[in-house]
Structures are given as C-alpha cells and as structure tokens.
Design an enzyme around this catalytic site. Structure first.
Site, PDB file in Angstrom:
ATOM      1  N   GLU A  35       0.709  -1.164   0.046  1.00 60.40           N
ATOM      2  CA  GLU A  35      -0.098  -0.083  -0.213  1.00 60.40           C
ATOM      3  C   GLU A  35       0.773   1.443  -0.088  1.00 60.40           C
ATOM      4  OE1 GLU A  35      -3.088   0.445  -0.472  1.00 60.40           O
ATOM      5  OE2 GLU A  35      -3.967  -1.421  -0.167  1.00 60.40           O
ATOM      6  N   ASP A  52      -6.494   8.109  -0.450  1.00 63.84           N
ATOM      7  CA  ASP A  52      -5.958   7.151   0.522  1.00 63.84           C
ATOM      8  C   ASP A  52      -4.765   7.777   1.477  1.00 63.84           C
ATOM      9  OD1 ASP A  52      -7.771   5.388  -0.583  1.00 63.84           O
ATOM     10  OD2 ASP A  52      -6.405   4.589  -1.838  1.00 63.84           O
TER      11      ASP A  52
END
Length: 129
Positions: A35, A52
């Site tokens: 991520e 995000d």
C-alpha cells in the site's frame, strides 16, 4: 516516516494487530508494504475524488475526513491528517475498525492482490518480536 520492515512489525504487534480478527502480523506488514512502501506520508488520489492516506492507505470516502471528499462517512471519526503521523496508533485503530467491518482485509486491494493466499510469514522473518 518510512519504517523498516521489522520496526513496523514490532509497532503493529505492540498495538495489537497480530492475529487481530484472525489475521497474522505478516498479513499487516505485507499490506503496508504494497500500500505505502512502509511510508506514513503516502497519499494516493482515487478516480472517485477520494484520497487514501498513510501506511495502510486508508480512504477518505469511508473512514476519515479530509474536508473535501463528497458524501464522506468518516467511520473512524478522525481527520485524515492523523493517518500521516509517524506514530501509527490512529492508523492501526482505524484499520481495526475497517477489518471488523465484514469484508476483513479484502478491504485492502493490495492485500487481496499481493498478500492473500501467499506465505506472509516471510514479512516478519528474522524480526525480533
């Protein structure tokens, strides 16, 4: 802050992620690797206008408030900026909320695509935990 692999594993373990909802520590370290490359400052804009944030790339549509995502839910009840801190306490707290939501770690696309069904123990191998 960019964490070292074992440093992150230790912090996540201290904050209670090892086997949280049945997901071993290796799953969390693997997810963070894909991520954010272990970088707490990571951000990523999505096509739907949400962003995000942080080491686990937590999304502003559902989980945090950045003041600009339309129809945001803010289910973790936090400003997104706290997810960019060097201290990952708030990010872990929110991740626990996310993984408890019914879909487990499938909420993280990178986990689903790169970690799920693999030998995630390699992510904590050699770490003193």
């Amino acid at each position: 802050k960019v964490y070292e692999r074992c440093e992150l594993a230790a912090a996540m373990k201290r904050l209670g992620l090892d086997n949280y909802r049945g997901y071993s520590l290796g799953n969390w370290v693997c997810a963070a690797n894909y991520e954010s490359s272990f970088n707490t400052q990571a951000t990523n804009r999505n096509t739907d206008g949400s962003t995000d944030y942080g080491i686990l790339e937590i999304n502003s549509r559902w989980w945090c408030d950045n003041g600009k995502t339309p129809r945001a839910k803010n289910a973790c009840g936090i400003p997104c900026s706290v997810l960019l801190r060097s201290d990952i306490t708030e990010a872990v707290k929110c991740a626990k909320r996310i993984v408890s939501d019914g879909d487990g770690m499938n909420a993280w696309v990178a986990w689903r695509n790169r970690c799920k069904g693999t030998d995630v123990s390699r992510w904590i191998r050699g770490c003193r935990l």
